[in-house]
Structure formats: structure tokens, C-alpha cells
Design a protein around this motif. Structure first.
Motif, short mmCIF file in Angstrom:
data_model
loop_
_atom_site.label_atom_id
_atom_site.label_comp_id
_atom_site.label_asym_id
_atom_site.label_seq_id
_atom_site.Cartn_x
_atom_site.Cartn_y
_atom_site.Cartn_z
N VAL A 93 -39.35 -24.55 -17.38
CA VAL A 93 -38.00 -25.09 -17.54
C VAL A 93 -37.80 -25.55 -18.98
O VAL A 93 -38.64 -26.27 -19.53
CB VAL A 93 -37.76 -26.30 -16.60
N LEU B 22 -29.64 -24.63 -19.68
CA LEU B 22 -30.89 -24.80 -18.95
C LEU B 22 -31.42 -23.41 -18.64
O LEU B 22 -30.71 -22.59 -18.07
CB LEU B 22 -30.59 -25.57 -17.66
N TYR C 80 -34.70 -21.34 -16.87
CA TYR C 80 -35.82 -21.62 -15.99
C TYR C 80 -36.32 -20.34 -15.36
O TYR C 80 -35.56 -19.40 -15.15
CB TYR C 80 -35.46 -22.65 -14.92
N ALA C 81 -37.61 -20.33 -15.11
CA ALA C 81 -38.23 -19.17 -14.50
C ALA C 81 -38.89 -19.64 -13.21
O ALA C 81 -39.32 -20.78 -13.12
CB ALA C 81 -39.25 -18.57 -15.45
N VAL C 82 -38.93 -18.77 -12.24
CA VAL C 82 -39.62 -19.17 -11.01
C VAL C 82 -40.76 -18.21 -10.70
O VAL C 82 -41.27 -18.19 -9.59
CB VAL C 82 -38.67 -19.26 -9.80
N GLN D 80 -42.70 -14.42 -10.34
CA GLN D 80 -42.42 -13.23 -9.56
C GLN D 80 -41.22 -12.45 -10.10
O GLN D 80 -40.48 -11.84 -9.35
CB GLN D 80 -42.19 -13.59 -8.09
N TRP E 292 -38.46 -13.55 -11.65
CA TRP E 292 -37.12 -14.16 -11.70
C TRP E 292 -36.98 -15.07 -12.91
O TRP E 292 -37.77 -15.97 -13.11
CB TRP E 292 -36.87 -15.00 -10.44
N LEU F 164 -33.87 -17.32 -14.90
CA LEU F 164 -32.49 -17.76 -14.71
C LEU F 164 -32.05 -18.67 -15.84
O LEU F 164 -32.87 -19.26 -16.53
CB LEU F 164 -32.35 -18.50 -13.38
N SER G 276 -28.55 -21.46 -16.72
CA SER G 276 -27.24 -22.03 -16.38
C SER G 276 -26.69 -22.70 -17.62
O SER G 276 -27.43 -23.27 -18.40
CB SER G 276 -27.34 -23.08 -15.28
N GLN H 280 -23.81 -18.62 -15.00
CA GLN H 280 -25.13 -18.50 -14.40
C GLN H 280 -25.66 -17.11 -14.72
O GLN H 280 -24.98 -16.12 -14.50
CB GLN H 280 -25.04 -18.70 -12.89
N VAL I 270 -28.85 -14.45 -14.02
CA VAL I 270 -30.00 -14.15 -13.18
C VAL I 270 -30.59 -12.86 -13.69
O VAL I 270 -29.87 -11.89 -13.93
CB VAL I 270 -29.61 -13.98 -11.70
#
Lengths: 271, 669
Positions: free
Chosen positions: B497, B532, B534-536, B538, B540, B542, B544, B565, B567
Motif C-alpha cells: 500500500v 492510493l 495497492y496490490a493484493v 495474485q 491484482w 489497484l 483509487s 478507480q 483495476v
């Protein structure tokens, strides 16, 4: 009198709920947090952010009711039903506003699933119907809403929900369009008992709305909530009780210039 | 095994980490969006032929935009003292390098310890050359007015781009570009069949011959005061970059249709001296008025201004195409000593049709006539943790411009920049790019920038620029002043993040509209951005963003808002990725527009203005079929709620939707 109210309703409708999404007011938990609920998981996510229904592990049914500003004719009722399956969660969401001379209805079917552990996304398809007794036509529309919920790190999540991405219209004239709106919010869990929520909501053609909410699980079965909304100032408070498979939420909100709101909702979790 | 921790970014398209920088440059400097292509190409080239860190000279290391002058100097010192650098881990020992920086640098570095000068033999060249072809086509899905009206565009609605690049290592390259903008006619209307062609053959870094270019090239001298045709950044959110790294001659085959040189150029190294000479003869666009001799200068036909849009869609625009010629020649002599360099340049221009800029007071000191020259001296001195640099330039009228700057790493975590510039009101020259608001009309200003790593992963960047113009400007009927400020707070929460908050404010004086006396009023633009990312995991990623824009004059107050947003998903095989954005915009008029960088197909940069009551959406799909073929498809669409026609004039679209499709194909051999 009722006619006057019907007129008031349509004014109210255009400036507050609206042709705005009825779902904004669903569930006393969200109401107690001044609507800062785009990141909240649970059965009411079927109204607030369809993505957040993906995490449910049991079937749940929920009902809520409020008389907006304590007026009988401004009755708002909502229902939500979520069925988690191995393919993802399916849901039904319904809302009704108004009385016999003027009313609005929304029925939605949604689907949400997880992509990996920290990413959830969902889509919902809605049917809207407006009824005005004096009018010769009953406007109808179909809308599509979409949401995501992401948890990039422990105890912190971000939610996004878009309503009416297909820009549905009731007629050729653009002013009859349902507004396009988006909610972006974050949830931060200070510890396992305290959640802090923030949200910004943008509806095209209207000023942005900001909300912050705080949820505190005081005892295992008792939850306290409060929230604040700006710039149309509204303070809200709420109480949640968990009784085995049932839970009850109550909320009270005071909005500048318009007065008091109270709502109640009941949730049932299937075994 | 340890090495793997560092090598994760290798092999991917290296453009992503530069996005924030590119975007901030673009939003402060919209007209230079094309220049980003050069920057991106420089990086793409570096990724393909990584810099040999053990052999790279100072100017070569300076090609890495993430290194500051102290870091470059520290690498050189380390190499001198300790010998070769064997791994990224050893780089950690170099002062000013941290993990984060090394990760960003890694795709562009080679840690080999033996250098071989390639043989310029045909067999070798044939064997080791790399070839690349990029094809790009796009079209607006709605018809613009110019395609319907009788006096509108002459050509079809699609835009097309073709580029071939052949490269033998880092040393020999040939490149060729053909380009067609929407509405530009093909065939008989065009001398060469298509609207714009450029190309070159170049030999670089070959022993004492540093550069030799035949064809199209860019020239960059000193601090950009006297002559600079290529890329140059203005004030950016990076805050501290005020120094120009003039690279002399650079081969060019870009899409910008006017601002480049065409002919021959070379740089030769003799001891500590680099001697550069160039000659160019180029046809350029001009604004043509009918009849042609209605404007004259000293009795010969003249033009009122040069045109640099590169658009040739209507009869009128075509009439101005290549309507003038520019002959330029000149040179530069630069001496590099230990920790310092000093140089001098002289450049002359000769226009086929002279310029006559008109009688308006604000144009009084614009370029007039057909023969210009600029002469300058520049210096650069690195002393301990200070780098001082500057340039003094004179034009053919004997009017001067000066720029004097300093960068210092006061502490390991604090960088400070200062830049003073002063331009005589009559100092005007043809192609230059000084660090300034616009470097004309008697500008004088002082810029201060800081980059402070406050603590761990927290960082503040800020700048303040105060400037004044001693002479009227377009729509500014008197001497005026301006103030620009930026403060940005950046914070990384772990590696997943990151967020930043940016406040930007720009105040200038402009004419008060409809006032009987030409009073000036202040016009203020402010932006506040929350971003902001951020990565999660796998695959992804993102982001915002919420951004506000305020536009204030004594007469009006407006506010704009943007929410978006992003993605991005990369499929597990990594050959396919999807990137999408959905944005909600509310901006009452164009003054409160908000710029945001968008992912686009390779070698294009979209930084559209978000305005009106609208919703914007785009999706970009990238597919890498194998090591030879890459394919990208992009669809973008804006829906407006507050208007039934979009844009104006020949660009007008009837309806409330504007959408486009783009396709890019890249072949590599």
C-alpha cells in the motif's frame, strides 16, 4: 394533504433519495454509521456494495424499515437475502419507498465472488419502477451496479461501489435519468473490537458527500455505532444486538434542517 | 538464490514505475506529452541494452532518470576506489543507494565486468542486430464535424503509425517512422504519400566517435537556454529536478512533426574535449495568409507565425504544411575535467520566409526576421555535496539570458535545489527549453525545491517558484507575476500500500475580462489530490484517487472533482493483462479540468483532461503471444451528462458520448 405529500415526496425524491439509489438507506447498521458502509461485509452489502456479500459463509435474510423523518408517508422498507455457494454468493435485494399515491420500487439480483483471498468483486442487476398516481405512465428502468472490496493489508480494506454504470434513463430526456453515482471508502480495524469507516460518495450533478463511522463491539453481543455525514450535516447513532441466529440493529440520526430519522432492522442467519 | 529477491522486476515492461513522474510532468506541462514518448523510449532502450554499470560514463549514467547527480558521482567514485561492482547487493554499499532505488534501477543495469567493443563488420551486424516494428491504428467511433462539413477534413478518420527500428547493440541504429493523424489525407494531397515521415541512421558510443547521425536528430546544449530541441521537463512533482542534462546530439524518429533537426550531426572526443557540429535543413509548417504577399518583412514575403500542431487535415492546414524552410547549423565544444565541465555553443538559423510577428505590444520582442543566432557558455561543477551549474546565453540582438542553479544533498535524506533565471525582455530564440515558466517576456524567477525522506518510508517533496514578467504577454497587458507551490506527502505502508497527498497551487496575473482599463487580476488554480495504490498479490493491482480542483479569480469561483478507480489484472501466465479505469467527473467548465494519466498502448501517452459532468471508462488488454509478437487493444469512452455536443468547431461531436478504439502490434526480431 396526501397530494401535498406526494408533491413533497417527489421534491424530496429528487434532492435526497431520489432518483438516487433507494439502497443508500438500507439497513439500520449503515444508517447508524451515516451511510459509511461501502466496506462493510454482511447481508446488507446486497444493498451497499454487492462485492462484500462474497465473504458470507451462511445464508442470511434481513429486513429493515424506517419512516423517514418520522413521517408515515415517507416509509422506506428493504429486504436482502444472500445465498453463499461454492461458486460465489447470490443475492436478492429489494426496496420500497412511499405510499399509495407515490412510490418507488427496486428489485435486484446480484452475484459476488472472491478472486484470491484479498479481492472480492460483484455485479448486480436491478429493476426500478416509479409510480405517481396522477401520472399517465409508470417509468421503469434497468440498472447495473458493480463493486469491489480489497484488503491489501491486515485490518485495512478499501471498497468501491458504482451505481447505474449503464446510465439508465426513464425516457429520452436526460433529466429523467437515474443519476450515476460512486462510493469509495476505507475500513480500518483499530483492534478486533473497533472499526473506523470513511467514505466519499459522488453523484453526478450533486455535491460530494463524506461520511465517517465508528463501530465498537462493546460486549460480545452488543455493538455501539456512531457516524457523521457532511456537508449536509447528519449525526447518527446506533445499537446492535446479537441473539443467537438473530440480530437486531437500531439507529437514530439527526439531520440539520430536516429532523430526526429512526430505523430498525432484523437479520436472520441460517444454520 | 539471494539474487532473486532483487530481480523480480526484470523482464517486465519497465514503463510502469515512471508513471507517476510522467503524469506529474504531463499535468504541469500538457503540450509536452509527446516528449514522454522520448523518455519512455530511452527507458525501453535501456531495458533492452542495460547500462554497463562498470563502464558507463557520467553522461551515460545520467540517462537513468531515477538517479540524481550525487548518486551518479558516488557510483563513479566507488568504482574508482573499489573497482567493479559485481551485484545489486554491492550497490547497497554506494552512498545514496537504498533497496528501493536499486529495485527501480535493476531492469536497466548490467553488472558485467568485461567490456568488448563490437566490430563494425557486416556479418557481425547482421548476426546480432535486433529489429522492431510497431504498428498502431486508432479511430474515433463518433464522427466529428470536420468529416461531415464541406470545408472540413480531407482524409479518413483513422490515425496510423508505423515505426521500424533496427539496432546493433548500443552502437548502430536505423529507424524510420511514418505517421498519419485523423483527418489527414493520404495520396495526392501529400508530397510523400503519407503525412509525416522521419528517420535516421546513427552510430553512437563508438570509441572516440561519440555520435554520428544522418537524418533526423535532436540537439540539446547546456541548460537549454540557447538551443534545445528535445525533451525538457518543467516543474514536476519530483520537485528537485531543475538541472538539464544536455546530451548533445540524439538520433530522432519521433512523431513530433516540426521541432527537430534534419541533416547530419556528429560528436567527436579529443582528450577531455567533446566537439559537436551539426547542419540541418528542414521544411517546417507556417501559418499562411492569403494572398501570400500580404505580410512582408523588409519588402520580402513573410509569415506571421510558425505552426507546430502537426495537423494537416483541411485545405488551410495543408497550405501551411512545410510552407517554410529552416536551415540551422552550429556546434558545441565541451571540456570535462575532474568534477567539472565547461562548454560553449553557437547556433545559427536561417528561415526561408522571415517571421513578422505583428504589431501587438506583447509581440514586440517576439522573433522577427529570418536570421537568428544564439551563443552561450555553460558550466557544471560538482564539489563535495554541491552541484552548481549554469548557462549564459546571448541572441543575435546581443540580449542575454542567464540561468544559475544548485543542487545539494545536504544530508543523505534531504535534497535541495535552487534555480535562478533571468531573461532579457528582448531575448527570444527559436528552439530552446530552459527551466522556467516560459523563458520569454523578461521573465525572472527563483525556484526552490526539496525532497526530504522524513522517516523510513515517509517522504515530503515540495517546491516554491516565484517569478515575474517584465513585459506584457498574451492576454496580460502589463508586467505581471506568478507563484507556484507544490507540497506532496508520500507514504508506503509495507510494499502493498502506498499513498500520496498532493497540494498544488498556481497563481498568475491576467487581464480582467471586459474591463475598460487593462487591470490585471490574479487567477489561482489549486489542486488537492489523494491517491492510493495497492496490490493484493495474485496479479491484482489497484489504485483509487479523489482530486479537487479550484479555480478562483475575483470574478468567479469554480470547483471540479474527480473520483476514479483503477483495476489491473495480470493472468498467472503473465502473457495477458487487463487494465481498466472508471472515473466520475464533475467540473463546471474547462478551467477546473483535472488531468490524469491513463494507461495506453505502448509508446503512446494519454493524459486527457477530465471535465464536464461525465463518466469515463477505458480498458486496455495486452497480450504477449511470444517473444516476437505483442498485441494491445484499447477501448476508451466518455459519457457526458451536461451537454449534447462535445468539443467544438471541426472537432465537434454530436451526442453525449465520445469513444475510441486503438490497436497496437509490435514485432521483434
Amino acid at each position: 394533504m396526501k397530494l401535498l405529500l406526494a408533491l413533497a415526496c417527489s421534491l424530496f425524491a429528487s434532492s435526497y433519495t431520489g432518483a438516487q439509489d433507494l439502497s443508500a438507506f438500507a439497513g439500520a447498521r449503515s444508517e447508524a454509521l451515516s451511510g459509511a458502509s461501502v466496506c462493510l461485509e454482511g447481508v446488507w452489502a446486497a444493498h451497499q456494495n454487492v462485492a462484500a456479500t462474497a465473504a458470507l459463509d451462511r445464508m442470511q435474510l434481513a429486513l429493515s424499515h424506517q419512516n423517514r423523518f418520522l413521517l408515515r408517508e415517507f416509509a422506506l422498507s428493504h429486504a436482502a437475502f444472500v445465498v453463499p455457494t461454492s461458486l460465489g454468493s447470490f443475492n436478492l435485494a429489494a426496496g420500497y419507498f412511499g405510499f399509495d399515491l407515490y412510490n418507488e420500487m427496486k428489485i435486484g439480483v446480484g452475484y459476488a465472488r472472491s478472486f484470491g483471498r484479498w479481492f472480492q468483486a460483484g455485479l448486480q442487476f436491478n429493476y426500478h419502477q416509479f409510480y405517481v398516481s396522477e401520472a399517465s405512465v409508470q417509468p421503469r428502468a434497468f440498472t447495473l451496479e458493480a463493486g469491489i472490496l480489497i484488503q491489501p493489508v491486515e485490518r485495512f480494506s478499501i471498497g468501491l461501489h458504482l451505481f447505474n454504470v449503464n446510465q439508465a434513463e426513464f425516457s429520452e430526456a436526460r433529466q429523467d435519468a437515474l443519476p450515476v453515482s460512486g462510493k469509495l471508502g476505507a475500513l480500518y480495524a483499530l483492534n478486533e473490537h473497533v472499526k473506523l469507516l470513511t467514505q466519499i460518495q459522488k453523484t453526478i450533478g450533486r455535491e460530494e458527500m463524506y461520511a465517517v463511522g465508528l463501530e465498537y463491539e462493546m460486549l460480545e453481543l452488543v455493538v455501539l455505532r456512531t457516524g457523521l455525514q457532511l456537508p449536509n450535516v447528519s449525526n447518527s447513532f446506533g445499537l446492535g444486538l446479537v441473539l443467537r441466529s438473530f440480530s437486531i440493529d437500531l439507529s437514530y440520526a439527526y439531520r440539520d434542517a430536516l429532523g430526526s430519522n429512526a430505523s430498525a432492522s432484523l437479520q436472520y442467519r441460517f444454520r | 538464490m539471494l539474487f532473486f529477491a532483487f530481480s523480480t522486476t526484470k523482464g517486465q515492461e519497465p514503463i510502469a514505475p515512471l508513471e507517476q513522474e510522467l503524469e506529474s510532468i504531463a499535468s504541469g506541462n500538457e503540450e509536452n506529452a509527446l516528449d514522454l514518448v522520448q523518455l519512455a523510449e530511452n527507458l525501453a532502450l535501456l531495458a533492452e541494452h542495460p547500462l554497463e554499470i562498470n563502464f558507463a560514463s557520467q553522461p551515460e549514467l545520467e540517462r537513468l532518470p531515477m538517479l540524481n547527480v550525487f548518486q551518479v558521482s558516488n557510483v563513479l567514485q566507488y568504482r574508482k576506489r573499489t573497482g567493479p561492482i559485481y551485484s545489486p547487493y554491492e550497490l547497497l554499499q554506494v552512498k545514496g543507494f537504498d533497496r528501493n532505488l536499486i529495485e527501480r534501477l535493476l531492469p536497466y543495469l548490467d553488472f558485467n565486468t568485461q567490456q568488448t567493443l563490437p566490430e563494425l563488420k557486416l556479418a557481425q551486424i547482421r548476426k546480432y542486430s535486433r529489429h522492431q516494428v510497431v504498428l498502431r491504428s486508432g479511430i474515433d467511433l463518433e464522427r466529428r464535424a470536420g468529416f461531415r462539413e464541406p470545408n472540413g477534413f480531407l482524409g479518413p478518420a483513422g490515425n496510423h503509425y508505423f515505426r521500424y527500428t533496427g539496432r546493433y547493440r548500443n552502437f548502430l541504429q536505423a529507424s524510420f517512422t511514418a505517421q498519419q493523424d485523423p483527418g489527414e489525407p493520404l495520396g495526392p494531397h501529400q508530397r510523400l504519400g503519407v503525412d509525416f515521415l522521419s528517420g535516421h541512421i546513427a552510430l553512437t558510443y563508438y570509441g572516440k566517435l561519440r555520435t554520428l547521425v544522418l537524418g533526423d536528430y535532436q540537439v540539446e546544449f547546456g541548460q537549454g537556454l540557447a538551443f534545445w530541441t528535445g525533451l525538457a521537463f518543467g516543474k514536476t512533482a519530483a520537485a528537485i529536478g531543475v538541472k538539464r542534462y544536455g546530451r548533445g546530439i540524439r538520433p530522432y524518429s519521433g512523431a513530433e512533426e516540426n521541432r527537430f533537426m534534419r541533416g547530419a550531426a556528429a560528436t567527436y572526443r579529443l582528450g577531455g574535449f567533446d566537439l559537436t557540429a551539426f547542419f540541418s535543413h528542414n521544411r517546417i509548417d507556417a501559418r499562411v495568409t492569403e494572398p501570400r504577399d500580404s505580410i512582408t518583412f523588409d519588402g520580402v514575403p513573410a509569415v506571421s507565425s510558425l505552426q507546430n500542431t502537426g495537423l494537416h487535415r483541411t485545405e488551410n492546414e495543408l497550405a501551411g504544411k512545410d510552407a517554410n524552410t529552416l536551415q540551422s547549423f552550429g556546434g558545441n565544444l565541451n571540456y570535462k575535467g575532474n568534477g567539472y565541465s565547461i562548454g560553449g555553443s553557437a547556433v545559427w538559423h536561417n528561415l526561408g520566409l522571415p517571421l513578422r510577428s505583428g504589431n501587438a505590444l506583447y509581440r514586440k520582442y517576439y522573433l522577427q526576421g529570418g536570421r537568428f543566432g544564439t551563443y552561450s557558455v555553460d558550466f557544471n561543477r560538482l564539489w563535495r555535496n554541491f552541484n552548481v551549474f549554469g548557462e549564459l546565453a546571448f541572441n543575435h540582438l546581443g540580449k542575454s539570458a542567464v540561468s544559475l542553479g544548485a543542487e545539494s544533498s545536504l544530508a543523505d535524506n534531504l535534497l535541495l535545489s535552487l534555480l535562478f533565471r533571468h531573461f532579457d525582455k528582448a531575448y527570444s530564440t527559436l528552439y530552446n527549453a530552459p527551466f522556467a515558466e516560459n523563458g520569454q517576456s523578461g521573465e525572472q524567477g527563483l525556484y526552490i525545491g526539496v525532497d526530504w525522506q522524513v522517516w523510513g518510508r515517509m517522504r515530503i517533496r515540495a517546491y516554491a517558484d516565484h517569478y515575474a514578467f517584465g513585459w506584457p504577454r498574451f492576454r496580460v497587458n502589463g508586467p505581471s507575476e506568478g507563484r507556484d507551490y507544490l507540497v506532496q506527502w508520500e507514504h508506503s505502508l509495507g510494499s502493498f500500500v502506498k499513498y500520496y497527498i498532493r497540494c498544488k497551487s498556481e497563481t498568475q496575473q491576467v487581464n480582467q475580462p471586459e474591463a475598460t482599463l487593462p487591470f490585471l487580476m490574479s487567477r489561482k488554480r489549486q489542486n488537492l489530490r489523494f491517491h492510493l495504490a495497492y496490490a493484493v498479490g495474485q496479479g491484482w493491482d489497484l489504485a483509487s484517487r479523489a482530486e479537487y480542483a479550484w479555480f478562483d479569480t475575483p470574478l468567479e469561483h469554480q470547483r471540479g472533482f474527480l473520483l476514479f478507480q483503477d483495476v489491473r489484472y495480470t493472468f498467472p501466465s503473465e502473457s495477458l493483462s487487463l487494465s481498466t479505469r472508471i472515473a466520475l467527473v464533475e467540473s463546471p467548465d474547462f478551467d477546473t479540468r483535472i488531468y490524469a494519466y491513463e494507461h495506453d498502448v505502448l509508446y503512446t501517452f494519454s493524459i486527457p483532461a477530465y471535465y464536464g459532468q461525465s463518466m469515463r471508462f477505458y480498458i486496455l488488454g495486452s497480450y504477449t503471444l511470444n517473444q516476437h509478437i505483442r498485441l494491445q487493444l484499447r477501448y476508451a469512452r466518455s459519457d457526458f451528462f451536461d451537454r449534447s455536443t462535445i468539443s467544438s468547431g471541426l472537432n465537434e461531436i454530436e451526442g453525449d458520448t465520445q469513444s475510441e478504439v486503438k490497436l497496437m502490434l509490435r514485432f521483434k526480431l
